[in-house]
Scaffold this active site. Structure first.
Site, mmCIF file in Angstrom:
data_model
loop_
_atom_site.group_PDB
_atom_site.id
_atom_site.type_symbol
_atom_site.label_atom_id
_atom_site.label_comp_id
_atom_site.label_asym_id
_atom_site.label_seq_id
_atom_site.Cartn_x
_atom_site.Cartn_y
_atom_site.Cartn_z
ATOM 1 N N LYS A 13 4.688 -12.868 -3.947
ATOM 2 C CA LYS A 13 3.549 -12.007 -4.323
ATOM 3 C C LYS A 13 4.010 -10.816 -5.156
ATOM 4 C CE LYS A 13 2.364 -10.690 -0.154
ATOM 5 N NZ LYS A 13 3.322 -11.339 0.735
ATOM 6 N N ARG A 88 -4.049 -7.242 5.055
ATOM 7 C CA ARG A 88 -3.272 -8.208 5.839
ATOM 8 C C ARG A 88 -4.010 -8.615 7.110
ATOM 9 N NH1 ARG A 88 2.160 -6.695 3.751
ATOM 10 N NH2 ARG A 88 3.700 -8.155 4.513
ATOM 11 N N ARG A 127 17.300 -13.195 0.202
ATOM 12 C CA ARG A 127 16.700 -12.098 -0.569
ATOM 13 C C ARG A 127 17.493 -10.800 -0.379
ATOM 14 N NH1 ARG A 127 10.306 -10.998 -0.415
ATOM 15 N NH2 ARG A 127 10.618 -10.272 1.703
ATOM 16 N N ARG A 160 17.106 -6.248 3.502
ATOM 17 C CA ARG A 160 16.185 -5.399 4.256
ATOM 18 C C ARG A 160 16.241 -5.751 5.736
ATOM 19 N NH1 ARG A 160 10.830 -6.299 0.704
ATOM 20 N NH2 ARG A 160 10.031 -6.784 2.765
ATOM 21 N N ARG A 171 7.597 -12.330 11.428
ATOM 22 C CA ARG A 171 6.702 -12.005 10.306
ATOM 23 C C ARG A 171 5.839 -13.213 9.936
ATOM 24 N NH1 ARG A 171 10.329 -9.803 5.687
ATOM 25 N NH2 ARG A 171 8.397 -9.192 4.680
HETATM 26 P P1 AMP Z 1 5.954 -6.295 2.607
HETATM 27 O O1 AMP Z 1 6.976 -5.652 1.765
HETATM 28 O O2 AMP Z 1 4.603 -6.397 1.961
HETATM 29 O O3 AMP Z 1 6.400 -7.623 3.190
HETATM 30 O O4 AMP Z 1 5.706 -5.307 3.866
HETATM 31 C C1 AMP Z 1 6.765 -4.971 4.745
HETATM 32 C C2 AMP Z 1 6.200 -4.487 6.072
HETATM 33 O O5 AMP Z 1 5.375 -3.321 5.852
HETATM 34 C C3 AMP Z 1 5.302 -5.457 6.822
HETATM 35 O O6 AMP Z 1 6.018 -6.414 7.562
HETATM 36 C C4 AMP Z 1 4.508 -4.504 7.705
HETATM 37 O O7 AMP Z 1 5.272 -4.037 8.800
HETATM 38 C C5 AMP Z 1 4.280 -3.312 6.761
HETATM 39 N N1 AMP Z 1 3.036 -3.490 5.981
HETATM 40 C C6 AMP Z 1 2.910 -3.624 4.633
HETATM 41 N N2 AMP Z 1 1.630 -3.784 4.276
HETATM 42 C C7 AMP Z 1 0.908 -3.752 5.422
HETATM 43 C C8 AMP Z 1 -0.476 -3.885 5.729
HETATM 44 N N3 AMP Z 1 -1.389 -4.088 4.769
HETATM 45 N N4 AMP Z 1 -0.850 -3.788 7.028
HETATM 46 C C9 AMP Z 1 0.041 -3.576 8.010
HETATM 47 N N5 AMP Z 1 1.357 -3.464 7.799
HETATM 48 C C10 AMP Z 1 1.804 -3.558 6.521
#
Ligand code: AMP
Length: 213
Positions: A13, A88, A127, A160, A171
């Protein structure tokens, strides 16, 4: 144009969102990047988000919703944006739609980047990210020019915390339980478009450009 990127963690994404923003001159809003930036700067928001993120859990809805609504009402978002990692959950999507409606706005496309779980696990395990500029690499499919070092700024790239194998499985579970229902939600709003995310970055992007025009 107002676009939402849907898909499991590691579906690509973020990469596609960046390419879309570059081509269509839109603002890229990644909630994950916003949280990581806040963790780096040790802000209150960062302290709150870190525990959830490291465990592969979602940050509470009300925190994220306020953050995004505040961001998209800034002037630079007037011509459109690509949301990467938000919404989400169904409550996030519903609150967001209400907030958009108040400003006479609506989502044009929800692009669902579809990838099987096995492929995701393989992708995320390799990654790596730059802690300075957030650029994303993969040890096998997209390595930096010099091993272990970011092409943009020379910082040492890292895995990360939430890309570590034990967290990735959680996740994915959270994705299936809480985020996947959004596919039906946007289908019902007639703005869902699905692309096969297992293809190469450029093939996926070509499909998205076909959709966006
Ligand atoms: P990402 O980089 O988008 O995979 O986000 C990393 C982490 O940030 C996720 O696993 C969540 O813990 C938190 N996070 C990001 N976006 C959201 C969201 N819209 N709602 C809740 N937690 C989020």
């Amino acid at each position: 144009m107002k676009i939402i990127m849907l898909g499991a963690p590691g579906a690509g994404k973020g990469t596609q969102a960046e390419k879309i923003c570059e081509k269509y001159k839109l603002i890229h809003i990644s909630t994950g990047d916003i949280f990581r930036e806040n963790i780096k700067n040790n802000t209150e928001l960062g302290k709150l988000a870190k525990g959830y993120m490291d465990a592969g859990e979602l940050v509470p809805d009300e925190v994220v919703i306020d953050l995004v609504v505040d961001r998209i009402t800034k002037k630079d978002c007037e011509d459109g944006f690509v949301l990467d990692g938000f919404p989400r959950t169904i409550p996030q999507a519903e609150s967001f739609d209400e907030a958009l409606a108040k400003s006479d706005m609506k989502i044009d496309y929800a692009i669902n980047v579809e990838v099987a779980d096995e492929v995701i696990i393989n992708r995320i395990s390799g990654r790596r990210a730059c802690p300075k500029c957030s650029a994303i690499y993969h040890t096998e499919f997209n390595p930096p020019k010099v091993e272990g070092v970011c092409d943009n700024d020379g910082a040492e790239i890292i895995q990360r915390n939430d890309d570590k194998p034990e967290t990735v499985l959680n996740r994915l579970k959270v994705y299936h339980e809480q985020t996947q229902p959004l596919i039906d939600y946007y289908e019902n709003k007639d703005c869902l478009r699905t692309v096969d995310g297992s293809k190469s970055t450029s093939e996926v992007f070509d499909k998205i450009v076909n959709i966006l025009g």
